[in-house]
Structures are given as structure tokens and as C-alpha cells.
Design an enzyme around this catalytic site. Structure first.
Site, PDB file in Angstrom:
ATOM      1  N   CYS A 116      -4.007   2.864   4.663  1.00 24.88           N
ATOM      2  CA  CYS A 116      -4.269   2.262   3.347  1.00 24.88           C
ATOM      3  C   CYS A 116      -5.643   2.617   2.797  1.00 24.88           C
ATOM      4  O   CYS A 116      -5.904   2.422   1.613  1.00 24.88           O
ATOM      5  CB  CYS A 116      -4.103   0.748   3.419  1.00 24.88           C
ATOM      6  SG  CYS A 116      -2.410   0.279   3.788  1.00 24.88           S
ATOM      7  N   HIS A 257      -7.422  -2.115  -2.994  1.00 29.71           N
ATOM      8  CA  HIS A 257      -6.148  -1.846  -2.320  1.00 29.71           C
ATOM      9  C   HIS A 257      -5.256  -3.075  -2.488  1.00 29.71           C
ATOM     10  O   HIS A 257      -5.722  -4.212  -2.381  1.00 29.71           O
ATOM     11  CB  HIS A 257      -6.409  -1.563  -0.835  1.00 29.71           C
ATOM     12  CG  HIS A 257      -5.159  -1.457  -0.031  1.00 29.71           C
ATOM     13  ND1 HIS A 257      -4.139  -0.606  -0.367  1.00 29.71           N
ATOM     14  CD2 HIS A 257      -4.750  -2.128   1.088  1.00 29.71           C
ATOM     15  CE1 HIS A 257      -3.160  -0.741   0.514  1.00 29.71           C
ATOM     16  NE2 HIS A 257      -3.495  -1.652   1.396  1.00 29.71           N
ATOM     17  N   ASN A 287       2.723  -2.894  -1.858  1.00 27.97           N
ATOM     18  CA  ASN A 287       1.714  -2.093  -1.152  1.00 27.97           C
ATOM     19  C   ASN A 287       2.276  -0.690  -0.923  1.00 27.97           C
ATOM     20  O   ASN A 287       3.199  -0.514  -0.130  1.00 27.97           O
ATOM     21  CB  ASN A 287       1.389  -2.786   0.179  1.00 27.97           C
ATOM     22  CG  ASN A 287       0.328  -2.051   0.984  1.00 27.97           C
ATOM     23  OD1 ASN A 287      -0.064  -0.925   0.635  1.00 27.97           O
ATOM     24  ND2 ASN A 287      -0.129  -2.664   2.052  1.00 27.97           N
TER      25      ASN A 287
HETATM   26  N1  COA Z   1      10.009 -14.705   4.348  1.00 29.87           N
HETATM   27  C1  COA Z   1       9.969 -15.984   4.771  1.00 29.87           C
HETATM   28  N2  COA Z   1       9.233 -16.376   5.835  1.00 29.87           N
HETATM   29  C2  COA Z   1       8.510 -15.429   6.468  1.00 29.87           C
HETATM   30  C3  COA Z   1       8.541 -14.090   6.071  1.00 29.87           C
HETATM   31  C4  COA Z   1       9.308 -13.735   4.960  1.00 29.87           C
HETATM   32  N3  COA Z   1       9.389 -12.484   4.504  1.00 29.87           N
HETATM   33  N4  COA Z   1       7.732 -13.386   6.893  1.00 29.87           N
HETATM   34  C5  COA Z   1       7.230 -14.243   7.769  1.00 29.87           C
HETATM   35  N5  COA Z   1       7.695 -15.490   7.522  1.00 29.87           N
HETATM   36  C6  COA Z   1       7.416 -16.721   8.233  1.00 29.87           C
HETATM   37  C7  COA Z   1       6.869 -16.480   9.618  1.00 29.87           C
HETATM   38  O1  COA Z   1       7.908 -16.286  10.551  1.00 29.87           O
HETATM   39  C8  COA Z   1       6.078 -17.736   9.858  1.00 29.87           C
HETATM   40  O2  COA Z   1       6.962 -18.752  10.286  1.00 29.87           O
HETATM   41  P1  COA Z   1       6.503 -19.791  11.441  1.00 29.87           P
HETATM   42  O3  COA Z   1       5.284 -20.488  10.865  1.00 29.87           O
HETATM   43  O4  COA Z   1       7.695 -20.616  11.588  1.00 29.87           O
HETATM   44  O5  COA Z   1       6.159 -18.926  12.613  1.00 29.87           O
HETATM   45  C9  COA Z   1       5.554 -18.134   8.500  1.00 29.87           C
HETATM   46  O6  COA Z   1       6.377 -17.433   7.556  1.00 29.87           O
HETATM   47  C10 COA Z   1       4.102 -17.740   8.280  1.00 29.87           C
HETATM   48  O7  COA Z   1       3.928 -16.396   8.714  1.00 29.87           O
HETATM   49  P2  COA Z   1       2.525 -15.697   8.720  1.00 29.87           P
HETATM   50  O8  COA Z   1       2.657 -14.336   9.299  1.00 29.87           O
HETATM   51  O9  COA Z   1       1.484 -16.621   9.288  1.00 29.87           O
HETATM   52  O10 COA Z   1       2.280 -15.594   7.148  1.00 29.87           O
HETATM   53  P3  COA Z   1       0.969 -15.163   6.402  1.00 29.87           P
HETATM   54  O11 COA Z   1       0.583 -16.224   5.468  1.00 29.87           O
HETATM   55  O12 COA Z   1      -0.064 -14.634   7.347  1.00 29.87           O
HETATM   56  O13 COA Z   1       1.504 -13.945   5.533  1.00 29.87           O
HETATM   57  C11 COA Z   1       1.350 -11.532   5.548  1.00 29.87           C
HETATM   58  C12 COA Z   1       2.006 -12.771   6.155  1.00 29.87           C
HETATM   59  C13 COA Z   1       1.844 -10.293   6.259  1.00 29.87           C
HETATM   60  C14 COA Z   1       1.734 -11.486   4.076  1.00 29.87           C
HETATM   61  C15 COA Z   1      -0.194 -11.658   5.680  1.00 29.87           C
HETATM   62  O14 COA Z   1      -0.511 -12.003   7.001  1.00 29.87           O
HETATM   63  C16 COA Z   1      -0.943 -10.403   5.320  1.00 29.87           C
HETATM   64  O15 COA Z   1      -1.030 -10.037   4.170  1.00 29.87           O
HETATM   65  N6  COA Z   1      -1.578  -9.766   6.318  1.00 29.87           N
HETATM   66  C17 COA Z   1      -2.490  -8.659   6.110  1.00 29.87           C
HETATM   67  C18 COA Z   1      -1.802  -7.433   5.588  1.00 29.87           C
HETATM   68  C19 COA Z   1      -2.809  -6.325   5.423  1.00 29.87           C
HETATM   69  O16 COA Z   1      -3.805  -6.467   4.761  1.00 29.87           O
HETATM   70  N7  COA Z   1      -2.586  -5.201   6.073  1.00 29.87           N
HETATM   71  C20 COA Z   1      -3.573  -4.148   6.053  1.00 29.87           C
HETATM   72  C21 COA Z   1      -3.448  -3.267   4.902  1.00 29.87           C
HETATM   73  S1  COA Z   1      -1.831  -2.653   4.723  1.00 29.87           S
END
Ligand code: COA
Length: 332
Positions: A116, A257, A287
Site C-alpha cells: 500500500c 492511503h 482499498n
Molecule cells: N462483517 C461483519 N463482521 C465482521 C466482518 C465483516 N466483514 N469482519 C470481521 N467481523 C467481525 C469480527 O469477526 C469480530 O467479531 P468478534 O468481536 O465476535 O470476534 C468483529 O467484527 C470485530 O472485528 P475486528 O477485526 O476487531 O474489527 P475492526 O474494527 O478492527 O475492523 C478492519 C477490521 C480490518 C476494518 C480494521 O482492523 C482495519 O482497518 N485494519 C487495518 C487495515 C490496514 O490499514 N491495513 C494496512 C494497509 S492495507
């Protein structure tokens, strides 16, 4: 070493596939819902390519449109750098395919893999080629076909990404004229396993069994990546601002980004930049990995926010981990 020239960003273009994949479409594919996706990421839809299309399907028209806007002929280009982790092939590079298709006969061409952060890294490389006096005109492309490495049964990853490619023409100009003032690039390989394409290279080459197991798809522990992204995006931005002696008032637009709206907002806050100066298109294209920044630049131009003289701050964070920032005055 004194600079021979300053690198100017003179034109931008972006190409996305026709096909839209909405949150409602994904609700039919995995256990997710529009409310979760929008509130946790800011994404409403993404574009994905049709079968048989690769990065060059988007990169070639992006390059052609960019040159046309700049009024520059392909034969006058000295180099083409394509930032991507999902090029048409590992060999030949997508840059070589673009070079041949557009007729940039004298240009060197290579791909640059920095996930990224790829576009910021490629733009910084082009800047170094130009500041050293080696090159006069370089086409910098950033794009990814994330749909080719997504498991549409994994709700943790498939909702986050889309396909797209953008191009920026970088030219040599007066040392004290408009252009790229400075950039910063950083990496921390200790984060390598948290966001990866585990079965994509020589350490773990694909086999029929691994492909059947889906080992070639993107893996991300999003919850662990999240605080790294927030911290590094803010840190590199404020460091660069301090290094070159600018304040929030010297930033006309912030082009971050687009991984998550919840990462973009704290970055802007730490920089003191108000959200109305932040270019956001994650809702429409998600993304696109190395494509996010040129796509957002093209969007800014379309909205009338990017013109000759606009002061632009770019910042990215991604797999590896790698992150970077750049500050520039747009145009000739
Ligand atoms: N739909 C519904 N629920 C979902 C889901 C989806 N698509 N994906 C995950 N969940 C659930 C999980 O299973 C979790 O359930 P639980 O609490 O029962 O375990 C809950 O939602 C929370 O998941 P979590 O991973 O903690 O969510 P989050 O708030 O961290 O959001 C991302 C997930 C990936 C959006 C976030 O962590 C993120 O943006 N991370 C960084 C990405 C990034 O910058 N990457 C580098 C550049 S590409």
C-alpha cells in the site's frame, strides 16, 4: 549533493473497472452487512475487473490518458515505474507491458513492490532519478487487482479491497520551482507476517494443494495492523511537516492511503488538517493498495481541488510494514 532539478507532478489519470461490487452484493456472499462495513471502514462499494483482465488492462489506458493530459508523447518518456503487488505477471513486469503498448520506446521500465506504500515509494524513486539529473520524464503508475488475490469467502478481507490503477507524469523542472519538496520512506519488517500474500513467491511456491487450500489469498490480521497504521501514518506526516518546516496552513489537500476512514481521521487530526481538506474516495473504490493515492489525486482534480499550485500532502501505510509521505506543489 546539489539537486540537478526538481521533480514536478504535471498530470494525473485513473482507470477503474466497470463492474461495481456493492456491500449489498457482498451480503449475499459472506456473513456481513452494509452497516458493519460502512461504520468500520467507510466503504460502500468497490470496482472489480472482469475475467481475463489484469493490471495492464487498467494501466495502459491510465498511462495513455495521463500523457494526453500532459501533452507529452510516449517516445519522450525516460522511464516507467509501476507500483503493484498484483501485476499481470511476476515476469515480465507490468511496466514492460505498458512500455510496449504505449510505444515508450526509449523508456526503462520496472515494477516496484511496496504494497500500500507502493505509490509513495515509486514517486520517491522517480524523484531521485529526476533530482540526480538522470531522467527528465517518468511515468509513475500505482495500481492493484486485489480481486485476483481475495478469498470471497473470507469476510475479514474481501470487503476491504478493490481494483484500480492511476498514473502521474513526473517531469524535471527548475530547482526552486514547483514540485516535490521532500519525502520520507520507512519500513519495519517485523510486521511481515501480519499482512501478507503467504503463497506468492519462492519461499512458498504455489502447488495444486496450496491453491486448493486458498493459501494464495491475502492474509491480514486487521485488528493487529490497525494501531500500527494509525501510529505510523500520523508519525511520518508530522515528522515530514516538521522536517520541511510547514504547518497545517501549508496543506491545501491531504491525500492519504485509503485503507480505513478510521485510520484517515486520526492522521488528519494529528496533522491539524481539517477533514474538508482530506480527499476521500474509499466509499466508492475501497482499498486499491498501490492505486489509492493516484485514484484519489484524480478524484481531487475532478472535484476542482487539484490545480497548478495546489499544495499536496501524500501519506501511506501498508504491508511489510512500509510507510511514507511526500509534500509537493502540483503542476508545471
Ligand atoms: N462483517 C461483519 N463482521 C465482521 C466482518 C465483516 N466483514 N469482519 C470481521 N467481523 C467481525 C469480527 O469477526 C469480530 O467479531 P468478534 O468481536 O465476535 O470476534 C468483529 O467484527 C470485530 O472485528 P475486528 O477485526 O476487531 O474489527 P475492526 O474494527 O478492527 O475492523 C478492519 C477490521 C480490518 C476494518 C480494521 O482492523 C482495519 O482497518 N485494519 C487495518 C487495515 C490496514 O490499514 N491495513 C494496512 C494497509 S492495507
Amino acid at each position: 549533493m546539489p539537486k540537478a532539478a526538481r521533480a514536478k507532478c504535471v498530470a494525473v489519470s485513473a482507470v477503474v473497472p466497470e463492474k461495481r461490487l456493492t456491500n449489498a452484493d457482498l451480503e449475499k456472499m459472506v456473513d456481513t452487512n452494509d452497516e458493519w462495513i460502512v461504520s468500520r471502514t467507510g466503504i460502500k462499494e468497490r470496482r472489480i475487473v472482469a475475467d481475463g483482465e489484469g493490471l495492464s488492462t487498467l494501466a495502459i489506458p491510465a498511462a495513455q490518458q495521463c500523457l494526453e493530459k500532459a501533452g507529452v508523447s510516449a517516445e519522450d518518456i525516460d522511464g516507467i515505474i509501476v507500483a503493484t503487488v498484483t501485476g499481470d505477471y511476476l515476469m515480465p513486469t507490468t511496466a514492460n507491458i505498458v512500455q510496449d503498448a504505449i510505444g515508450a520506446t526509449k523508456a526503462f521500465a520496472f515494477d516496484l513492490a511496496n504494497a500500500c506504500n507502493g505509490f509513495v515509494a515509486a514517486l520517491s524513486s522517480a524523484t531521485a532519478f529526476i533530482e540526480s539529473g538522470h531522467s527528465q520524464k517518468i511515468l509513475v503508475l500505482g495500481g492493484d487487482i486485489m480481486s485476483s488475490v481475495l478469498n470471497y469467502k473470507d469476510r475479514n478481507t474481501c470487503i476491504l479491497f478493490g481494483d484500480g490503477c492511476g498514473a502521474v507524469l513526473v517531469e524535471a523542472g527548475e530547482v526552486d520551482g514547483p514540485g516535490i519538496v521532500d519525502f520520507e520512506l520507512h519500513s519495519d519488517g517485523s510486521g511481515a507476517q501480519i499482512l501478507s500474500l503467504p503463497c506468492s513467491g519462492s519461499a512458498n511456491p504455489p502447488t495444486p494443494e496450496k491453491l486448493a487450500n486458498g493459501d494464495h489469498f491475502v492474509f491480514q490480521d486487521g485488528r493487529t495492523v490497525f494501531p500500527h497504521a494509525v501510529r505510523r501514518m500520523a508519525e511520518v506526516s508530522t515528522n515530514l511537516m516538521e522536517k520541511i518546516g510547514i504547518t497545517k496552513d501549508d496543506v491545501d489537500i491531504l491525500v492519504p492511503h485509503q485503507a480505513n476512514l478510521r485510520i484517515i481521521e486520526p492522521t488528519a487530526r494529528r496533522m491539524g488538517v481539517s477533514m474538508d481538506k482530506v480527499i476521500i474516495n474509499i466509499d466508492k473504490v475501497a482499498n486499491t493498495t498501490a492505486g489509492t493515492i493516484p485514484l484519489a489525486l484524480a478524484d481531487a482534480e475532478e472535484r476542482g481541488l487539484l490545480k497548478d499550485g495546489t499544495k499536496v500532502f501524500l501519506v501511506a501505510f501498508g504491508g511489510g510494514f512500509s510507510w511514507g509521505a511526500s509534500y509537493l506543489t502540483w503542476g508545471r
